[in-house]
Design a protein around this motif. Structure first.
Motif, PDB file in Angstrom:
ATOM      1  N   VAL A 185      11.512   3.424  -3.823  1.00 13.27           N
ATOM      2  CA  VAL A 185      12.269   2.240  -4.923  1.00 13.27           C
ATOM      3  C   VAL A 185      12.460   3.340  -5.847  1.00 13.27           C
ATOM      4  O   VAL A 185      11.440   3.772  -6.329  1.00 13.27           O
ATOM      5  CB  VAL A 185      11.572   1.094  -5.521  1.00 13.27           C
ATOM      6  CG1 VAL A 185      12.449   0.147  -6.641  1.00 13.27           C
ATOM      7  CG2 VAL A 185      12.218   0.089  -4.140  1.00 13.27           C
ATOM      8  N   MET A 237      13.005   3.443 -10.003  1.00 19.59           N
ATOM      9  CA  MET A 237      13.318   2.381 -10.997  1.00 19.59           C
ATOM     10  C   MET A 237      14.819   3.583 -12.138  1.00 19.59           C
ATOM     11  O   MET A 237      15.131   3.177 -12.313  1.00 19.59           O
ATOM     12  CB  MET A 237      12.415   2.695 -12.031  1.00 19.59           C
ATOM     13  CG  MET A 237      11.608   4.063 -12.832  1.00 19.59           C
ATOM     14  SD  MET A 237      12.594   3.588 -14.662  1.00 19.59           S
ATOM     15  CE  MET A 237      12.372   1.842 -15.161  1.00 19.59           C
ATOM     16  N   THR A 262      15.480  -3.359 -12.554  1.00 19.97           N
ATOM     17  CA  THR A 262      14.190  -2.904 -11.160  1.00 19.97           C
ATOM     18  C   THR A 262      13.319  -3.971 -10.274  1.00 19.97           C
ATOM     19  O   THR A 262      12.857  -3.765  -9.478  1.00 19.97           O
ATOM     20  CB  THR A 262      13.311  -1.598 -11.495  1.00 19.97           C
ATOM     21  OG1 THR A 262      13.637  -0.627 -12.808  1.00 19.97           O
ATOM     22  CG2 THR A 262      12.117  -1.544 -10.767  1.00 19.97           C
ATOM     23  N   LEU A 286      13.978  -4.625  -6.427  1.00 18.52           N
ATOM     24  CA  LEU A 286      11.903  -5.251  -5.738  1.00 18.52           C
ATOM     25  C   LEU A 286      12.412  -6.271  -4.986  1.00 18.52           C
ATOM     26  O   LEU A 286      12.070  -6.806  -3.593  1.00 18.52           O
ATOM     27  CB  LEU A 286      11.415  -5.120  -6.347  1.00 18.52           C
ATOM     28  CG  LEU A 286      10.354  -3.622  -7.152  1.00 18.52           C
ATOM     29  CD1 LEU A 286       9.199  -4.324  -8.072  1.00 18.52           C
ATOM     30  CD2 LEU A 286       9.541  -3.307  -6.142  1.00 18.52           C
ATOM     31  N   ALA A 332       5.030  -1.326  -1.219  1.00 20.40           N
ATOM     32  CA  ALA A 332       6.776   0.009  -1.437  1.00 20.40           C
ATOM     33  C   ALA A 332       5.722   0.815  -2.161  1.00 20.40           C
ATOM     34  O   ALA A 332       4.981   0.796  -2.457  1.00 20.40           O
ATOM     35  CB  ALA A 332       6.712  -1.339  -2.731  1.00 20.40           C
ATOM     36  N   VAL A 385       6.499   3.141  -5.124  1.00 21.74           N
ATOM     37  CA  VAL A 385       7.629   2.945  -6.327  1.00 21.74           C
ATOM     38  C   VAL A 385       7.570   4.190  -7.243  1.00 21.74           C
ATOM     39  O   VAL A 385       7.246   4.647  -8.104  1.00 21.74           O
ATOM     40  CB  VAL A 385       7.882   1.777  -7.152  1.00 21.74           C
ATOM     41  CG1 VAL A 385       8.701   1.454  -8.139  1.00 21.74           C
ATOM     42  CG2 VAL A 385       7.194   0.430  -6.637  1.00 21.74           C
ATOM     43  N   ILE A 432       1.988  -2.395  -3.346  1.00 26.56           N
ATOM     44  CA  ILE A 432       2.730  -1.235  -4.292  1.00 26.56           C
ATOM     45  C   ILE A 432       1.674  -0.528  -4.322  1.00 26.56           C
ATOM     46  O   ILE A 432       0.605  -0.559  -4.969  1.00 26.56           O
ATOM     47  CB  ILE A 432       3.387  -1.988  -5.590  1.00 26.56           C
ATOM     48  CG1 ILE A 432       3.692  -3.331  -5.143  1.00 26.56           C
ATOM     49  CG2 ILE A 432       3.406  -1.330  -6.594  1.00 26.56           C
ATOM     50  CD1 ILE A 432       4.297  -4.308  -6.086  1.00 26.56           C
ATOM     51  N   VAL A 463       3.286   3.448  -6.755  1.00 20.22           N
ATOM     52  CA  VAL A 463       3.202   3.597  -8.348  1.00 20.22           C
ATOM     53  C   VAL A 463       3.378   5.303  -7.605  1.00 20.22           C
ATOM     54  O   VAL A 463       1.937   5.898  -8.315  1.00 20.22           O
ATOM     55  CB  VAL A 463       3.299   3.167  -9.190  1.00 20.22           C
ATOM     56  CG1 VAL A 463       4.259   3.613 -10.537  1.00 20.22           C
ATOM     57  CG2 VAL A 463       3.301   1.373  -8.709  1.00 20.22           C
TER      58      VAL A 463
END
Length: 336
Positions: free
Chosen positions: A45, A47, A71, A75, A86, A88, A145, A147
């Motif tokens: 993903v 953002m 965003t 999700l 995920a 991100v 998740i 990041v």
């Protein structure tokens, strides 16, 4: 390759991931079609696809009202597609809302002292008194998740999201101070609600505080973007035994030396003993000098004197020609 900013989804799709699309709310509420990718049960993903500065014209920049709601919708779409994990990427944001928009899209309610819900721009959160997590999407409990982040800013203060990045998103000096105070208020109530405080964790200030929300509320783990994407894309395996690593970006400048794609890729290639060449659309002389001092060859994509518009319009052809030229030089040097 990518570093977690725009182009991250494309990098995974190029490697075989499936592209998905979701209609979500843009940074100022206008609907946008945002792409994400699925690689087995892992969602990728960006953002920026839902809440990015690139979705607005310069005249529309408005960090007092832009939010990350879209965003959160992205999700949710990833969860609907079966994601249990995920990645991100949070580069390129138009927002400074501490991730409150994303959290609202996922079921969190932000209330004032009278129990009324706050949702009218980030400045309204100065009145925040309570955070209700009763309706937070239960599927997030099992969503792992990661990041991808390329800054280490905290949420508030001199090195915080508002003071460091607010002016780039259209905030004047008074608005920067107001935004910083508002994010401090959000952090205070969040700490009381969650029993822990992530405001000073490096990366909390990324994407206008979206990093904070992901870490504090969704227990996400942050990693330098290039390192995370390289690991997921299997760059170490590709470098093993390679004769040459070619990388590049639109502009090679001082930022390149601080965790951007070229520098991250070059570090991995160096560890594998693989020579590196970096191609750039625009090249800062000082950055070129520093990269070459580290053994990274730097080459322009377009010939000297090429107009910027022409360079962008014919980027692929110029890059192919520049790469072919360098490959010839490299092959001759290997034979010598």
């Amino acid at each position: 390759m990518a570093d977690g900013g725009e182009g991250t989804v494309d990098a995974f799709v190029a490697g075989g991931a499936r592209r998905h699309s979701a209609r979500v709310r843009g940074p100022l509420g206008k609907p946008v079609d945002a792409a994400f990718a699925m690689q087995d049960d892992t969602a990728i993903v960006e953002m920026a696809a839902a809440s990015g500065l690139g979705l607005l014209t310069a005249r529309e920049y408005d960090p007092l009202h832009a939010d990350t709601y879209g965003t959160g919708e992205l999700l949710r779409a990833a969860l609907e597609a079966g994601a249990t994990r995920a990645i991100v990427g949070i580069g390129g944001s138009a927002t400074n809302d501490a991730g409150t928009g994303m959290l609202r899209a996922l079921g969190v309610r932000f209330l004032d002292e009278f129990g009324d819900e706050l949702d009218d721009g980030i400045v309204a959160y100065q009145k925040l008194a309570e955070i209700d997590m009763t309706h937070l999407d239960e599927r997030l409990d099992t969503l792992d998740i990661r990041v991808a982040v390329d800054v280490d800013n905290t949420l508030c203060g001199p090195n915080g999201a508002s003071r460091t990045f607010g002016p780039q998103k259209g905030a004047n000096e008074a608005q920067v101070a107001l935004l910083d105070a508002t994010l401090e208020r959000i952090a205070d109530v969040a700490a009381r609600t969650l029993g822990r405080d992530e405001r000073d964790t490096p990366g909390a200030g990324a994407a206008g505080g979206l990093g904070f929300a992901l870490m504090a509320f969704l227990r996400a783990k942050t990693e330098p973007g290039v390192r995370l994407i390289a690991k997921e894309r299997g760059l170490d395996r590709l470098l093993d035994g390679a004769a040459l690593c070619a990388t590049g970006e639109g502009k090679i400048d001082e930022q390149t030396l601080h965790g951007k794609t070229i520098f991250g890729v070059a570090e991995l290639a160096k560890a594998a003993g693989t020579p590196v060449v970096a191609f750039g659309g625009a090249i800062d002389a000082r950055a070129k000098e520093l990269l070459e001092s580290k053994g990274i060859a730097v080459r322009p994509i377009a010939p000297a004197g090429t107009a910027a518009e022409d360079s962008m319009q014919h980027a692929a052809a110029y890059l192919e020609k520049a790469a072919a030229g360098y490959a010839g030089l490299f092959e001759r040097s290997m034979r010598a």
